[in-house]
Motif scaffolding. Structure first.
Motif, PDB file in Angstrom:
ATOM      1  N   ALA A  98       0.814  -1.224   0.000  1.00  0.00           N
ATOM      2  CA  ALA A  98       0.000   0.000   0.000  1.00  0.00           C
ATOM      3  C   ALA A  98       0.839   1.261   0.000  1.00  0.00           C
ATOM      4  CB  ALA A  98      -0.927  -0.009   1.218  1.00  0.00           C
ATOM      5  N   TRP A 139      -4.009  -0.865   6.478  1.00  0.00           N
ATOM      6  CA  TRP A 139      -3.351  -0.477   5.220  1.00  0.00           C
ATOM      7  C   TRP A 139      -4.360   0.028   4.205  1.00  0.00           C
ATOM      8  CZ3 TRP A 139      -4.937  -3.159   0.918  1.00  0.00           C
ATOM      9  CH2 TRP A 139      -5.605  -4.381   1.132  1.00  0.00           C
ATOM     10  N   LYS A 140      -5.612  -0.431   4.306  1.00  0.00           N
ATOM     11  CA  LYS A 140      -6.628   0.026   3.357  1.00  0.00           C
ATOM     12  C   LYS A 140      -6.920   1.511   3.522  1.00  0.00           C
ATOM     13  CE  LYS A 140      -8.906  -4.476   3.039  1.00  0.00           C
ATOM     14  NZ  LYS A 140     -10.160  -5.234   3.186  1.00  0.00           N
ATOM     15  N   ASP A 141      -6.691   2.041   4.743  1.00  0.00           N
ATOM     16  CA  ASP A 141      -6.912   3.467   4.976  1.00  0.00           C
ATOM     17  C   ASP A 141      -5.670   4.289   4.668  1.00  0.00           C
ATOM     18  OD1 ASP A 141      -9.442   2.763   5.950  1.00  0.00           O
ATOM     19  OD2 ASP A 141      -8.616   2.390   7.950  1.00  0.00           O
ATOM     20  N   ASN A 166      -9.049  -1.748  -4.160  1.00  0.00           N
ATOM     21  CA  ASN A 166      -9.118  -1.597  -2.711  1.00  0.00           C
ATOM     22  C   ASN A 166      -9.709  -0.267  -2.281  1.00  0.00           C
ATOM     23  OD1 ASN A 166      -7.767  -4.024  -1.318  1.00  0.00           O
ATOM     24  ND2 ASN A 166      -6.388  -3.572  -3.021  1.00  0.00           N
ATOM     25  N   LEU A 189      -3.681   3.781   1.798  1.00  0.00           N
ATOM     26  CA  LEU A 189      -3.262   3.534   0.421  1.00  0.00           C
ATOM     27  C   LEU A 189      -2.638   4.781  -0.182  1.00  0.00           C
ATOM     28  CD1 LEU A 189      -6.328   1.517  -0.939  1.00  0.00           C
ATOM     29  CD2 LEU A 189      -4.040   0.634  -0.550  1.00  0.00           C
ATOM     30  N   HIS A 214     -16.012   4.676  -2.315  1.00  0.00           N
ATOM     31  CA  HIS A 214     -16.413   3.279  -2.260  1.00  0.00           C
ATOM     32  C   HIS A 214     -17.711   3.089  -3.054  1.00  0.00           C
ATOM     33  CE1 HIS A 214     -16.499  -0.769  -0.591  1.00  0.00           C
ATOM     34  NE2 HIS A 214     -17.810  -0.603  -0.451  1.00  0.00           N
ATOM     35  N   ASP A 248      -5.697  -4.505   9.146  1.00  0.00           N
ATOM     36  CA  ASP A 248      -6.229  -4.054   7.862  1.00  0.00           C
ATOM     37  C   ASP A 248      -6.215  -2.535   7.723  1.00  0.00           C
ATOM     38  OD1 ASP A 248      -6.717  -6.596   6.911  1.00  0.00           O
ATOM     39  OD2 ASP A 248      -8.697  -6.706   7.832  1.00  0.00           O
ATOM     40  N   ASP A 275      -3.400 -10.419  -0.525  1.00  0.00           N
ATOM     41  CA  ASP A 275      -4.692  -9.758  -0.676  1.00  0.00           C
ATOM     42  C   ASP A 275      -5.589 -10.558  -1.611  1.00  0.00           C
ATOM     43  OD1 ASP A 275      -6.568  -7.569  -0.379  1.00  0.00           O
ATOM     44  OD2 ASP A 275      -6.003  -6.947  -2.408  1.00  0.00           O
ATOM     45  N   LYS A 278      -9.269 -12.242  -0.678  1.00  0.00           N
ATOM     46  CA  LYS A 278     -10.501 -11.903  -1.393  1.00  0.00           C
ATOM     47  C   LYS A 278     -11.112 -13.108  -2.103  1.00  0.00           C
ATOM     48  CE  LYS A 278      -9.745  -6.958  -2.347  1.00  0.00           C
ATOM     49  NZ  LYS A 278      -8.679  -6.681  -1.409  1.00  0.00           N
TER      50      LYS A 278
END
Length: 1154
Positions: free
Chosen positions: A515, A831-833, A969, A835, A866, A829, A533, A537
């Motif tokens: 990320a 890392w999704k915030d 993502n 990126l 999103h 998780d 990842d 998924k």
């Protein structure tokens, strides 16, 4: 060198064969008879290139690989003479061997030269014998002893020979005695040239630091007076030199960094400087005409310099002889309707010999033993046939009866293809859901349940005419954990990658790095993050580690260490995967520090921090150096197998302690004694890592006896570090310490999993599997352990005793992974915030060409939210064609599917005021050989993917992939046609909730046919796309295709809101059956467009009644037919989300699509 001299062409040095990495050229030379440039590589192969365009002419292996690189070329009117360490070879210019000389006294040849007789050459090297070879006879005719080791020879007034100590000897051409000797350079001579009356040398000298460096001077000598002349200053470091063939006092001097200097020996102040575009130069040659210059670099390329207007290699060259063009047979108008009688067959009036009666036909001898399929990819051509390493599956001189049919080996029975199962199901409306449920509940054959060892068998993918997509992977995996496919090179590492993925701290590290802003093309840590990842998924669906394994295969160090699949024909898998484990961890540490050079987060998670003391046993001198380790290899005590009962019982914790502290004795260099002595090495541990990676190293029968003890491998171990010492506990000792709570420094580790080699003789070849406790990486707190077997794409639950039991001879532990117990369930998780989306908002090009004018990069206020929709289309080229085996009965079986490479990616905005405007349109550079550009489908032409010639925006695969991964993502919904195939080739996993595939939107369950985008564009909008003209095929345009898919989705939403989907599909399929599902020609007349007619002045451009554009965004209309329910669940139309959060009214109006 004239003012217009520049690089004219560049060509890559051919690889040794199709299965090896590119190699450097060890020597280059211009032919003085024909316009050819000859190149020799480090595997004994010589290749010639024709003309200024450097077209391939001939290529032949002149010397065995064991003799090392080609050292030098000499040119004779009869052919080309090449030299290796132990032989001399001569070929014609067409590549035919004339003779090959290998002599017992040829041990280390380095150079050669013509003698005073043009029919003889002298060869010398780092040996005390020089040999005279007769060119006409191809024989050694004389031997000369010498006290010097020669490395370079040049013939002029004298035979100038450079020694390995930095001296130059002028030898007489009559008796080869030393006439004059100069100490040219302090350490060694790197290059020299002699022509007419001058000799120029370049070399190395030792400076005050003790290491040799390139001399900043080129030394000049007068061969007429045998006296030195003023040297040529060259501050960049004179590494290579060549004299001009026509201008007797002019020379070319070059540095290792590519700086070229043309200088007059009589006037060193008159110079001309140029800079070649190379990172590290390996050689320099000038043509006999003086009009061409060839440069050899360390990036496997040959650069040709000259004046584009008048470049030629020789003043007068002989004509190149090319192969005769075979006459083509007459062209037959062949089609599927053509009769087979068009193929001519001779008429026979007598009975054929093959028609003998069976009682007169007898078996004689035995058929040859079939070649082991495992060695076929690694066969290397030699002068007579091919060779490969012996897999050693039979004993030496063992004879097999090839007429006896082999008994059927117990193995997993391959399931039926999905297409076969679908045909067996009764057709009915809405049956697709039933079919998928039936397939998902299919049980393994009863034979599999009876034999518990079958789940350890090799699993193999079978291919139908529909390719790998038709294979039923669910047959092998009923769990929620995804397996990895095996049809990729180096997929033997699948078991280790699965183990890494289920270590929470390693998974978090890889995903956070992926990320970040890392765009290094060969970053293994990024590829691990993408793979982890994808496996998360996939939720049980099979995956493939294509991109990661391609990156791994590209490391030259991995090839040199013998870690690639091609090196494993005679190497144990267990030792290979342990070496790969060490390589992976060291490489990801290097990749991490490329982005975060000052951070020690990776060492805090994966490295054991220690210092290593080395003490000389003779003088007691001791030195201390860092001894950090990512992997600890288990060291077992020495035991006597014959006295097994007297050997003490060693527990796993005892061996772990000695392995971490690693007290050993061996021979090493002592700086105090200035010689090799016996030294004692001991580690002092400062901090243990939260992740403890161990290599089992159980390569001895005595060591395996320890593993065979029931319960010997503990699921938990405790470690205390006190004063540099390590204390290890297990079992009751560990339980007692935890109950007493008197050891504050106690750290408890739990076993995450292990990689094991499975070698069941009757179950095909050895392979690797992993046993993993999957509950350690679960997000919900679960104290119970849950062990699973990961056998490539076969995944099943196993009992803990089965996973940790090693009393069977066919099961060998290889790699173990422990993690601190308090890190259980720490799946980070965040890392999704975090990126780093910089790539999406800035143009990136490796060749400086901008994307097309209609492509506008995202603005900062357009960051995808999103649920935002984007239209996607990709184009691919063929890297390998499918391999098909045609059997005796005419049936065909696909052995290996075709391999594709991503060539172009186009992504369009899916909503807002700029709906339909592309913001990504990247062409991807491909380093692998492209066998077919499939231009009629991809629109990609030769040269489009070459950074030197492409006019498009070129990016590496890593950059293009990361852009799509960021969109995925961020929660974007991808709209396209046939997305499943695209995502598989890209090697990315997109959840169904983030996919809208128009191939399934306009799918009629009862018709069992998928419609092409080209036909849908005509059927719905009466527009022609993907057209082909008579003279040129433009191919598909990915932007046009993505925009059409987006429009089809919007039109489907209109049909859905109006409640007319069943009627529209019936009308579309009715037209399709009438037209053969092909759009009619443009001038073929207009047919009524399906749908409700609208006024031509309608602003929205839709041809169905408006039912309120915002109604769909607020929830949409509920489906009123079973067909609608099917399409909603399978096409997964998204609900909302947009770029920059547009107003609801912007979705159906104000768009350039309409």
């Amino acid at each position: 060198m004239e003012a217009d001299w520049n690089e004219v062409s560049r060509v890559a040095v051919p690889a040794a064969n199709s299965h090896t990495l590119p190699t450097i050229a060890t020597t280059i030379a211009f032919d003085d008879v024909q316009d050819l440039l000859w190149v020799g590589n480090e595997y004994g192969r010589i290749t010639s290139f024709y003309g200024p365009e450097l077209q391939r002419y001939t290529s032949v292996r002149a010397h065995p690989v064991t003799e090392g690189p080609v050292q030098q070329f000499l040119f004779h009117e009869k052919g080309i003479i090449s030299l290796s360490l132990k032989s001399v070879h001569m070929i014609s210019r067409r590549g035919l061997t004339q003779w090959h000389v290998a002599h017992s006294e040829m041990t280390d040849l380095r150079c050669m030269s013509f003698t005073a007789q043009t029919s003889r050459i002298i060869v010398a090297g780092c040996q005390r014998v020089m040999l005279i070879v007769d060119i006409d006879k191809g024989q050694v005719v004389d031997k000369l002893t010498t006290e010097f080791d020669y490395t370079i020879m040049r013939k002029s007034r004298y035979l100038c020979a450079a020694t390995d100590t930095g001296s130059v000897n002028a030898l007489s051409l009559t008796d080869y005695s030393v006439v004059k000797s100069w100490k040219a350079h302090g350490a060694a001579i790197n290059d020299m040239d002699a022509r007419n009356d001058f000799l120029v040398t370049c070399g190395f000298s030792v400076r005050h630091l003790g290491s040799p460096i390139v001399d900043p001077l080129a030394n000049v000598y007068d061969l007429k007076t045998l006296a030195p002349l003023p040297p040529i200053p060259f501050h960049a470091g004179a590494a290579y030199v060549r004299m001009h063939p026509k201008l007797h006092t002019t020379s070319f001097v070059a540095s290792q960094t590519g700086q070229l200097q043309v200088v007059d020996l009589m006037n060193p102040n008159a110079i001309n400087l140029r800079q070649a575009s190379v990172t590290f130069m390996l050689g320099l040659e000038i043509s006999p005409s003086g009009e061409a210059l060839a440069i050899n670099d360390a990036e496997y390329s040959i650069h040709l310099w000259g004046s584009p207007a008048k470049i030629r290699f020789n003043e007068m060259s002989k004509e190149i002889e090319f192969a005769d063009v075979a006459t083509r047979p007459p062209i037959c108008d062949w089609s599927t309707d053509a009769p087979l009688s068009m193929v001519g067959i001779p008429y026979y009036h007598e009975r054929l010999l093959s028609a003998w009666p069976s009682h007169l036909v007898f078996d004689l001898g035995s058929p040859p033993v079939p070649i082991d399929p495992s060695i076929i990819p690694y066969l290397r051509p030699v002068e007579l046939g091919h060779y490969a390493a012996n897999p050693k599956k039979t004993r030496r001189y063992q004879v097999e009866n090839t007429r006896v049919l082999a008994s059927a080996e117990p193995a997993l029975v391959a399931p039926k293809f999905l297409s076969e199962k679908a045909r067996e199901q009764p057709r009915s409306d809405g049956s697709a859901t039933e079919v998928s449920e039936t397939l998902s509940t299919t049980k393994l054959d009863s034979e599999v349940e009876e034999d518990p060892l079958l789940k350890y068998s090799n699993v193999e993918i079978k291919y139908s005419k529909f390719g790998v997509d038709d294979f039923d992977f669910k047959y092998y995996n009923k769990t929620k954990f995804s397996g990895l496919e095996t049809h990729i090179a180096n997929s033997f590492t699948n078991a280790l990658l699965q183990l890494f993925k289920f270590i929470p701290l390693m998974r978090n590290l890889a995903l956070h790095h992926a990320a970040s802003n890392c765009i290094f093309e060969n970053c293994l840590l990024c590829e691990m993050g993408y793979l982890f990842d994808m496996l998360d998924k996939a939720n049980g669906q099979n995956c493939q580690a294509t991109n990661l394994l391609k990156t791994f295969s590209g490391f030259r160090e991995a090839s040199n260490l013998g870690l690639l699949e091609e090196n494993l024909t005679n190497k144990a898998l267990s030792s290979a995967i342990q070496s790969v484990n060490r390589f992976f961890l060291n490489q990801i540490a290097h990749d991490y520090h490329m982005i975060f050079p000052e951070s020690d987060d990776l060492e805090q998670s994966l490295a054991t921090i220690a210092s290593e003391s080395i003490r000389c046993m003779f003088c007691r001198n001791e030195i201390v150096r860092p001894g950090n380790a990512f992997v600890n290899e288990l060291i077992y005590p020495t035991t006597d197998i014959k006295q097994a009962r007297r050997n003490p019982a060693f527990r796993f914790s005892d061996i772990l302690k000695s392995s971490i502290e690693r007290e050993t004795q061996n021979r090493g260099w002592c700086n105090h004694c200035r010689r090799y002595q016996q030294v004692a090495i001991r580690k002092t541990i400062h901090r243990m890592s939260p992740v403890l990676m161990l290599n089992a190293a159980a390569n001895n029968p005595a060591y395996r006896q320890l593993w065979a003890i029931p319960g010997w491998l503990p699921e938990e171990v405790g470690i205390i570090v006190e004063g540099g010492q390590v204390l290890c506990f297990e079992g009751e000792d560990l339980l007692r310490l935890r109950l007493q709570n008197g050891s504050p420094g106690l750290v408890v580790y739990e076993l995450v999993g292990l990689v094991t080699e499975i070698d069941i003789t009757e179950h095909q070849k050895p392979h690797l599997v992993s046993f993993i406790n999957v509950n350690i990486s679960s997000r919900e707190p679960v104290e119970k352990n849950d062990w699973h077997l990961f056998n490539d794409f076969l995944v099943t639950e196993v009992h803990p005793d089965e996973a940790l039991k090693f009393n069977q001879p066919w099961k060998l532990p290889s790699v173990l992974a422990y993690q601190v117990k308090n890190a259980r369930h720490q799946m980070d998780d965040t890392w999704k915030d975090r990126l780093d989306t910089t790539l999406l908002f800035h143009g990136w090009s490796m060749n400086g060409c901008p994307p097309i004018e209609s492509c506008h990069v995202l603005m900062p206020d357009e960051k995808p939210a999103h649920g935002a929709s984007v239209a996607l289309d990709t184009e691919f080229v063929d890297l390998e064609k499918a391999e098909i085996d045609v059997k005796a009965d005419g049936s065909q079986e696909m052995i290996r599917p075709s391999k594709s490479g991503l060539a172009r990616v186009s992504v369009l905005r899916g909503s807002g005021l700029n709906e339909g405007v592309p913001f990504l349109d990247d062409y991807i550079t491909i380093k692998e050989p492209i066998v077919d550009y499939v231009t009629q489908y991809s629109g990609i032409k030769p040269g489009d993917l070459d950074p030197r010639t492409s006019q498009h925006n070129l990016v590496p695969l890593k950059v293009a992939y990361k852009k799509l991964w960021l969109l995925l993502n961020l929660g974007c919904v991808f709209v396209g046609h046939g997305l499943a195939s695209d995502f598989r080739k890209i090697n990315i996993q997109v959840p169904k909730a983030q996919t809208v595939d128009t191939q399934y939107l306009f799918f009629h369950p009862a018709k069992n046919r998928r419609l092409s985008l080209r036909f849908l564009a005509w059927a719905v909008f009466k527009e022609h796309i993907q057209e082909e003209t008579a003279d040129v095929m433009q191919g598909h345009n990915s932007i046009e295709d993505a925009r059409m898919a987006l429009r089809l989705w919007r039109k489907f939403q209109e049909y859905e809101d109006a409640g007319i989907i069943p009627q529209m599909l019936e009308e579309i399929f009715r037209e399709g059956f009438r037209l053969g599902f092909r759009p009619p020609p443009r001038n073929g007349g207009d047919l009524t467009r399906p749908g409700t007619a609208v006024n031509a002045a309608s602003g929205s451009g839709r041809n169905t009644p408006d039912v309120g554009g915002a109604g769909y965004l607020n929830g949409g209309s509920a489906p009123s037919t079973p067909g609608q329910a099917f399409r909603r669940s399978h096409a997964l139309t998204p609900s909302n989300g947009s770029f920059g959060a547009p107003a609801p009214g912007d979705v159906f109006s104000g768009s350039p699509l309409r």
